[in-house]
Design a protein around this motif. Structure first.
Motif, mmCIF file in Angstrom:
data_model
loop_
_atom_site.group_PDB
_atom_site.id
_atom_site.type_symbol
_atom_site.label_atom_id
_atom_site.label_comp_id
_atom_site.label_asym_id
_atom_site.label_seq_id
_atom_site.Cartn_x
_atom_site.Cartn_y
_atom_site.Cartn_z
ATOM 1 N N ALA A 106 0.805 -1.224 0.000
ATOM 2 C CA ALA A 106 0.000 0.000 0.000
ATOM 3 C C ALA A 106 0.838 1.274 0.000
ATOM 4 C CB ALA A 106 -0.941 0.003 1.192
ATOM 5 N N PHE A 107 2.028 1.238 0.631
ATOM 6 C CA PHE A 107 2.782 2.467 0.804
ATOM 7 C C PHE A 107 4.073 2.559 -0.004
ATOM 8 C CE2 PHE A 107 -0.036 2.913 4.410
ATOM 9 C CZ PHE A 107 -0.320 4.265 4.368
ATOM 10 N N THR A 108 4.434 1.536 -0.746
ATOM 11 C CA THR A 108 5.617 1.649 -1.593
ATOM 12 C C THR A 108 5.399 2.769 -2.606
ATOM 13 O OG1 THR A 108 6.269 -0.653 -1.307
ATOM 14 C CG2 THR A 108 7.039 0.443 -3.307
ATOM 15 N N GLY A 109 6.361 3.685 -2.646
ATOM 16 C CA GLY A 109 6.276 4.808 -3.564
ATOM 17 C C GLY A 109 5.540 6.018 -3.015
ATOM 18 N N VAL A 110 5.050 5.921 -1.776
ATOM 19 C CA VAL A 110 4.343 7.040 -1.151
ATOM 20 C C VAL A 110 5.342 7.791 -0.276
ATOM 21 C CG1 VAL A 110 2.502 7.674 0.473
ATOM 22 C CG2 VAL A 110 2.160 5.794 -1.159
ATOM 23 N N GLY A 111 5.395 9.083 -0.409
ATOM 24 C CA GLY A 111 6.333 9.890 0.360
ATOM 25 C C GLY A 111 5.908 10.080 1.801
ATOM 26 N N LEU A 112 6.876 10.337 2.655
ATOM 27 C CA LEU A 112 6.649 10.573 4.080
ATOM 28 C C LEU A 112 5.637 11.698 4.274
ATOM 29 C CD1 LEU A 112 7.400 10.059 7.032
ATOM 30 C CD2 LEU A 112 9.279 11.671 6.746
ATOM 31 N N GLY A 113 4.640 11.452 5.117
ATOM 32 C CA GLY A 113 3.612 12.440 5.392
ATOM 33 C C GLY A 113 2.527 12.532 4.332
ATOM 34 N N ARG A 114 2.702 11.795 3.248
ATOM 35 C CA ARG A 114 1.720 11.820 2.160
ATOM 36 C C ARG A 114 0.559 10.890 2.496
ATOM 37 N NH1 ARG A 114 3.514 14.651 -2.564
ATOM 38 N NH2 ARG A 114 5.380 15.688 -1.800
ATOM 39 N N GLU A 115 -0.562 11.187 1.910
ATOM 40 C CA GLU A 115 -1.761 10.402 2.141
ATOM 41 C C GLU A 115 -1.908 9.308 1.093
ATOM 42 O OE1 GLU A 115 -5.042 13.116 2.310
ATOM 43 O OE2 GLU A 115 -4.557 13.690 4.366
ATOM 44 N N ALA B 157 1.634 4.281 10.299
ATOM 45 C CA ALA B 157 0.648 5.007 9.492
ATOM 46 C C ALA B 157 -0.497 5.400 10.413
ATOM 47 C CB ALA B 157 0.127 4.142 8.349
ATOM 48 N N ALA B 158 -1.211 6.448 10.026
ATOM 49 C CA ALA B 158 -2.347 6.909 10.814
ATOM 50 C C ALA B 158 -3.446 7.374 9.884
ATOM 51 C CB ALA B 158 -1.922 8.050 11.734
ATOM 52 N N ARG B 159 -4.664 7.363 10.393
ATOM 53 C CA ARG B 159 -5.791 7.891 9.641
ATOM 54 C C ARG B 159 -5.834 9.407 9.798
ATOM 55 N NH1 ARG B 159 -9.932 3.809 12.302
ATOM 56 N NH2 ARG B 159 -8.321 4.027 13.869
ATOM 57 N N SER B 160 -6.031 10.095 8.690
ATOM 58 C CA SER B 160 -6.205 11.549 8.751
ATOM 59 C C SER B 160 -7.649 11.847 9.134
ATOM 60 C CB SER B 160 -5.868 12.175 7.394
ATOM 61 O OG SER B 160 -6.864 11.841 6.449
ATOM 62 N N SER B 161 -7.943 13.098 9.329
ATOM 63 C CA SER B 161 -9.302 13.487 9.724
ATOM 64 C C SER B 161 -10.339 13.179 8.654
ATOM 65 C CB SER B 161 -9.340 14.974 10.080
ATOM 66 O OG SER B 161 -8.966 15.747 8.968
ATOM 67 N N VAL B 162 -9.891 13.008 7.419
ATOM 68 C CA VAL B 162 -10.832 12.666 6.341
ATOM 69 C C VAL B 162 -10.794 11.182 5.995
ATOM 70 C CG1 VAL B 162 -10.878 14.972 5.342
ATOM 71 C CG2 VAL B 162 -9.173 13.324 4.544
ATOM 72 N N GLY B 163 -10.075 10.384 6.798
ATOM 73 C CA GLY B 163 -10.087 8.939 6.623
ATOM 74 C C GLY B 163 -9.007 8.356 5.737
ATOM 75 N N ARG B 164 -8.211 9.205 5.107
ATOM 76 C CA ARG B 164 -7.111 8.683 4.290
ATOM 77 C C ARG B 164 -5.979 8.265 5.218
ATOM 78 N NH1 ARG B 164 -7.599 9.672 -1.140
ATOM 79 N NH2 ARG B 164 -5.394 9.862 -1.495
ATOM 80 N N LEU B 165 -5.091 7.444 4.738
ATOM 81 C CA LEU B 165 -3.968 6.958 5.530
ATOM 82 C C LEU B 165 -2.734 7.812 5.260
ATOM 83 C CD1 LEU B 165 -4.598 3.194 4.786
ATOM 84 C CD2 LEU B 165 -5.124 4.404 6.913
ATOM 85 N N VAL B 166 -1.970 8.096 6.306
ATOM 86 C CA VAL B 166 -0.786 8.950 6.193
ATOM 87 C C VAL B 166 0.437 8.139 6.604
ATOM 88 C CG1 VAL B 166 0.335 11.054 7.013
ATOM 89 C CG2 VAL B 166 -2.155 10.985 6.745
ATOM 90 N N LEU B 167 1.467 8.165 5.766
ATOM 91 C CA LEU B 167 2.719 7.476 6.061
ATOM 92 C C LEU B 167 3.509 8.264 7.108
ATOM 93 C CD1 LEU B 167 4.690 5.163 5.368
ATOM 94 C CD2 LEU B 167 5.662 6.668 3.615
ATOM 95 N N LEU B 168 3.882 7.587 8.204
ATOM 96 C CA LEU B 168 4.636 8.197 9.303
ATOM 97 C C LEU B 168 6.120 7.815 9.196
ATOM 98 C CD1 LEU B 168 2.068 7.504 12.172
ATOM 99 C CD2 LEU B 168 2.339 9.576 10.788
#
Length: 111
Positions: free
Chosen positions: A28-37, A80-91
């Motif tokens: 799910a997170f390969t290629g996703v930048g830090l802090g990106r949703e 990872a964490a859920r943002s306020s709009v439900g998307r996932l954020v890479l920590l």
């Protein structure tokens, strides 16, 4: 990691959750930048790829429960964490986990 040879809800539910969370996280997170949703549906798509699409409402709700459990494992480990709009954020710890040779072992260490 425990790989299931079957498909469907029974195979999904028989998976060890930390190993499943680790392998799903990497996809799910390969290629996703830090802090990106990242959209949560990437998790759904990976589970469908591995176990097939759920057939019937009971199977659909079982898949949904496993997705929520995976996200809770990620949040508990701080990867990872859920943002306020439900998307996932890479920590930050998640970004490091993506480079690990054994993601399941590293995830267990974070828990």
């Amino acid at each position: 990691m425990t790989e299931s040879s079957g498909t469907g809800v029974e195979a999904l539910l028989s998976e060890e959750i930390v190993a499943l969370a680790a392998s799903t996280f990497v996809v799910a997170f390969t290629g996703v930048g830090l802090g990106r949703e990242q959209a949560r549906n990437r998790v759904d798509k990976e589970l469908y790829r591995r176990f097939g699409k759920p057939r019937g409402s009971d199977a659909h709700f079982a898949y949904r429960a496993v997705v929520l459990q995976i996200v809770l494992v990620w949040e508990r480990a701080g990867i990872a964490a859920r943002s306020s709009v439900g998307r996932l954020v890479l920590l930050p710890d998640g970004a490091r986990l993506l480079d690990a040779t054994d993601a399941a072992r590293e995830l267990r260490a974070l828990l």
